[in-house]
Motif scaffolding. Sequence first.
Motif, mmCIF file in Angstrom:
data_model
loop_
_atom_site.group_PDB
_atom_site.id
_atom_site.type_symbol
_atom_site.label_atom_id
_atom_site.label_comp_id
_atom_site.label_asym_id
_atom_site.label_seq_id
_atom_site.Cartn_x
_atom_site.Cartn_y
_atom_site.Cartn_z
ATOM 1 N N ILE A 72 0.833 -1.205 0.000
ATOM 2 C CA ILE A 72 0.000 0.000 0.000
ATOM 3 C C ILE A 72 0.866 1.253 0.000
ATOM 4 O O ILE A 72 0.592 2.217 -0.730
ATOM 5 N N ALA A 73 1.934 1.268 0.794
ATOM 6 C CA ALA A 73 2.823 2.429 0.820
ATOM 7 C C ALA A 73 3.501 2.632 -0.532
ATOM 8 O O ALA A 73 3.689 3.772 -0.982
ATOM 9 N N PHE A 74 3.854 1.541 -1.203
ATOM 10 C CA PHE A 74 4.501 1.653 -2.507
ATOM 11 C C PHE A 74 3.538 2.224 -3.551
ATOM 12 O O PHE A 74 3.913 3.072 -4.367
ATOM 13 N N ILE A 75 2.286 1.779 -3.528
ATOM 14 C CA ILE A 75 1.292 2.321 -4.459
ATOM 15 C C ILE A 75 1.072 3.807 -4.194
ATOM 16 O O ILE A 75 0.988 4.622 -5.134
ATOM 17 N N GLN A 76 0.985 4.186 -2.922
ATOM 18 C CA GLN A 76 0.833 5.607 -2.601
ATOM 19 C C GLN A 76 2.031 6.416 -3.089
ATOM 20 O O GLN A 76 1.870 7.528 -3.611
ATOM 21 N N MET A 77 3.234 5.888 -2.931
ATOM 22 C CA MET A 77 4.421 6.595 -3.390
ATOM 23 C C MET A 77 4.366 6.838 -4.891
ATOM 24 O O MET A 77 4.680 7.933 -5.377
ATOM 25 N N LEU A 78 3.970 5.805 -5.658
ATOM 26 C CA LEU A 78 3.897 5.960 -7.106
ATOM 27 C C LEU A 78 2.844 6.999 -7.489
ATOM 28 O O LEU A 78 3.095 7.870 -8.344
ATOM 29 N N LEU A 79 1.662 6.924 -6.882
ATOM 30 C CA LEU A 79 0.593 7.860 -7.237
ATOM 31 C C LEU A 79 0.979 9.298 -6.896
ATOM 32 O O LEU A 79 0.838 10.205 -7.731
ATOM 33 N N VAL A 80 1.469 9.514 -5.689
ATOM 34 C CA VAL A 80 1.863 10.866 -5.291
ATOM 35 C C VAL A 80 3.080 11.325 -6.090
ATOM 36 O O VAL A 80 3.141 12.474 -6.548
#
Length: 363
Positions: free
Chosen positions: A227-235
């Motif tokens: 989840i943190a990795f997906i958030q990093m990519l989106l942001v």
Amino acid sequence: MAENRPIQLGNARELLDVLIRAGLIAVLVMFCFEIFQPFLSLMLWAVILAITLYPLNQRLAALLGGRPGWSAAFLVLVGLACLIGPLSLLGTSVAESVKLGINTFENQAIEIPPPPANVQDWPLIGAPLFGIWSHASSDLTWALTQVAPHLKGVSKTLLTQMAGVGTGILVFVLALIVGGVIMAKGEIGHRTGVDIATRISGPQRGPQLAALCTATIRAVAQGVVGIAFIQMLLVGIGLVVMGVPAAGVLALMVLLLGITQLPVLLITLPVVIYVFAHDGVGVGTIVFAVWTLLAGLSDNVLKPLLLGRGVAVPMPVVLIGALGGMLTNGIIGLFIGPVLLAVGYELFMSWVKQPLAAEESQR
């Protein structure tokens, strides 16, 4: 006495044989570890990815007529297509930010402009903020002049970390490919893992420990790191497209906050305020603000979908694993550290809660 002497000599010879065998095994293990050490992070992350994605690979293989090799290849290709572009942009941004920071420190070019006069009129915080800002703008240059000569070692460290970002991205891509190969042979890998656990802990505890390790890896890799990795990519994509300074560094901070279960709004909200103050109100800034804030809140939607069930690892364990992994293995350690420390924690607690042999005999 004569009869005891041959027995003692025989025991001493057996002990010497055992010590020689143990020494040879230790030397062999040491040499094998030195040979394998350069690939340790790569293989650990590949195994974590393979274990995490294996259920999805099984479902996809069933749709393809029972072909796990084809499904693994498809997942790897889709993963590479989705990740190489954003990771390359973020890696380039991190490298540029670090270079700019090093040049700024070495040239002593950091300056803070004086505050606007209307800052004093802000309610509550206006007067103290104006005083602190004015003092920083007048004295910071002198302070940096005194400190800058001592920061040359920091510059070397930052250069090393900058190189580590590119290496981490390369390791991530290679680990995804190796993980696909492991997933293609998933049944063999599962039996091998169970056999190793059985050999270590016995036929009763071995399968249980293998299942515990698998569940912990999937829970942490999906529900925390994923989840943190997906958030990093989106942001991060929004930050790079908008041209926000130090976009890659901010994206890494989003990743760290996501892993430690802190709200990503601590990063995204100040960035949105900065963009509105710098670029004004427009269609682009409004779209960026909506995208960034939604990406920061996406964990509320992703957690019910990806969070593992049945394994509750305390957040301090995940935090220590993330920070320790990043300090020891760079960017890739930020992913590996929480998973490995969580597995170690669960195995230790399972051993602590295991009933003693004396208690079992009394039942």
